[in-house]
Motif scaffolding. Structure first.
Motif, short mmCIF file in Angstrom:
data_model
loop_
_atom_site.label_atom_id
_atom_site.label_comp_id
_atom_site.label_asym_id
_atom_site.label_seq_id
_atom_site.Cartn_x
_atom_site.Cartn_y
_atom_site.Cartn_z
N ILE A 1 13.31 18.47 32.64
CA ILE A 1 12.92 19.37 31.52
C ILE A 1 11.42 18.76 31.17
N GLY A 2 10.96 19.64 30.08
CA GLY A 2 9.60 19.01 29.67
C GLY A 2 9.45 19.32 27.99
N ILE A 3 8.66 18.43 27.60
CA ILE A 3 8.37 18.65 26.07
C ILE A 3 7.15 18.49 25.92
N LEU A 4 6.42 19.48 25.63
CA LEU A 4 4.95 19.51 25.52
C LEU A 4 4.69 19.72 23.70
N VAL A 5 3.76 18.65 23.35
CA VAL A 5 3.49 18.68 22.00
C VAL A 5 2.13 19.13 21.62
N ASN B 1 15.78 9.50 29.55
CA ASN B 1 14.73 8.92 30.81
C ASN B 1 13.50 9.87 30.58
N PHE B 2 12.22 9.38 29.88
CA PHE B 2 11.12 10.01 29.62
C PHE B 2 10.21 9.51 30.71
N LYS B 3 9.15 10.38 31.01
CA LYS B 3 8.14 10.16 31.98
C LYS B 3 6.79 10.81 31.08
N ASP B 4 6.11 10.01 30.49
CA ASP B 4 4.90 10.19 29.88
C ASP B 4 3.93 10.80 30.58
N LEU B 5 3.29 12.08 30.55
CA LEU B 5 2.07 12.36 31.29
C LEU B 5 1.08 12.26 30.60
N GLY B 6 0.76 11.81 29.52
CA GLY B 6 -0.39 11.61 28.66
C GLY B 6 -0.44 12.56 27.57
N THR B 7 -1.33 12.59 26.79
CA THR B 7 -2.57 11.53 26.81
C THR B 7 -2.04 10.32 26.12
N ASN B 8 -2.96 9.39 26.24
CA ASN B 8 -2.56 8.09 25.93
C ASN B 8 -3.21 7.32 24.70
N ASN B 9 -3.90 7.83 23.95
CA ASN B 9 -4.48 7.90 22.83
C ASN B 9 -4.88 9.06 21.90
N LEU B 10 -5.17 8.97 20.66
CA LEU B 10 -5.59 9.93 19.78
C LEU B 10 -6.79 10.06 19.63
N LYS B 11 -7.81 9.06 20.10
CA LYS B 11 -9.20 9.08 19.75
C LYS B 11 -9.83 9.83 20.43
N THR B 12 -9.68 10.10 22.01
CA THR B 12 -10.48 10.81 22.83
C THR B 12 -9.99 12.31 22.87
N SER B 13 -10.90 13.09 22.60
CA SER B 13 -10.37 14.53 22.72
C SER B 13 -10.29 14.97 24.18
N VAL B 14 -8.87 15.82 23.97
CA VAL B 14 -8.64 16.28 25.56
C VAL B 14 -8.47 17.82 25.67
N ASP C 1 -1.65 16.46 23.84
CA ASP C 1 -3.11 16.66 23.58
C ASP C 1 -3.16 15.49 22.69
N HIS C 2 -4.70 15.05 22.23
CA HIS C 2 -4.88 13.80 21.47
C HIS C 2 -4.33 14.29 20.03
N ALA C 3 -4.06 15.66 19.36
CA ALA C 3 -3.63 15.95 18.10
C ALA C 3 -2.03 15.58 18.11
N GLY C 4 -1.33 15.68 19.22
CA GLY C 4 -0.03 15.52 19.17
C GLY C 4 0.39 14.15 19.73
N TYR C 5 -0.38 13.21 19.76
CA TYR C 5 -0.16 11.89 20.42
C TYR C 5 0.91 11.10 19.54
N ILE C 6 0.57 11.12 18.09
CA ILE C 6 1.39 10.42 17.32
C ILE C 6 3.13 10.99 17.33
N LEU C 7 3.20 12.32 17.34
CA LEU C 7 4.48 12.63 17.39
C LEU C 7 5.02 12.58 18.71
#
Length: 65
Positions: A61-65, A28-41, A9-15
């Motif tokens: 596998i998946g990593i969820l931040v 090999n990463f596939k980034d599923l978003g979010t793509n910024n920390l300014k928009t609350s999701v 989510d937006h709070a985990g974007y930087i990490l």
């Protein structure tokens, strides 16, 4: 090579961005978003998206931040 789905989510974007930057040469990463920390999701939307992708192929596998 295994695909690693990563989402946050937006709070985990930087990490999430730091993880991708640090390990992208070896993994090999596939980034599923979010793509910024300014928009609350909504965190559950990205968790669901990540889980759907991992379930499609159990070797991924998946990593969820």
């Amino acid at each position: 090579m295994k695909k690693i789905f990563i989402a946050s989510d937006h709070a985990g974007y930087i990490l999430k961005s730091k993880i991708i930057k640090k390990f992208s040469k070896k993994l090999n990463f596939k980034d599923l978003g979010t793509n910024n920390l300014k928009t609350s999701v909504n965190y559950p939307e990205f968790a669901h998206k990540l889980c759907r992708n991992v379930i499609k192929n159990k070797s991924n596998i998946g990593i969820l931040v």
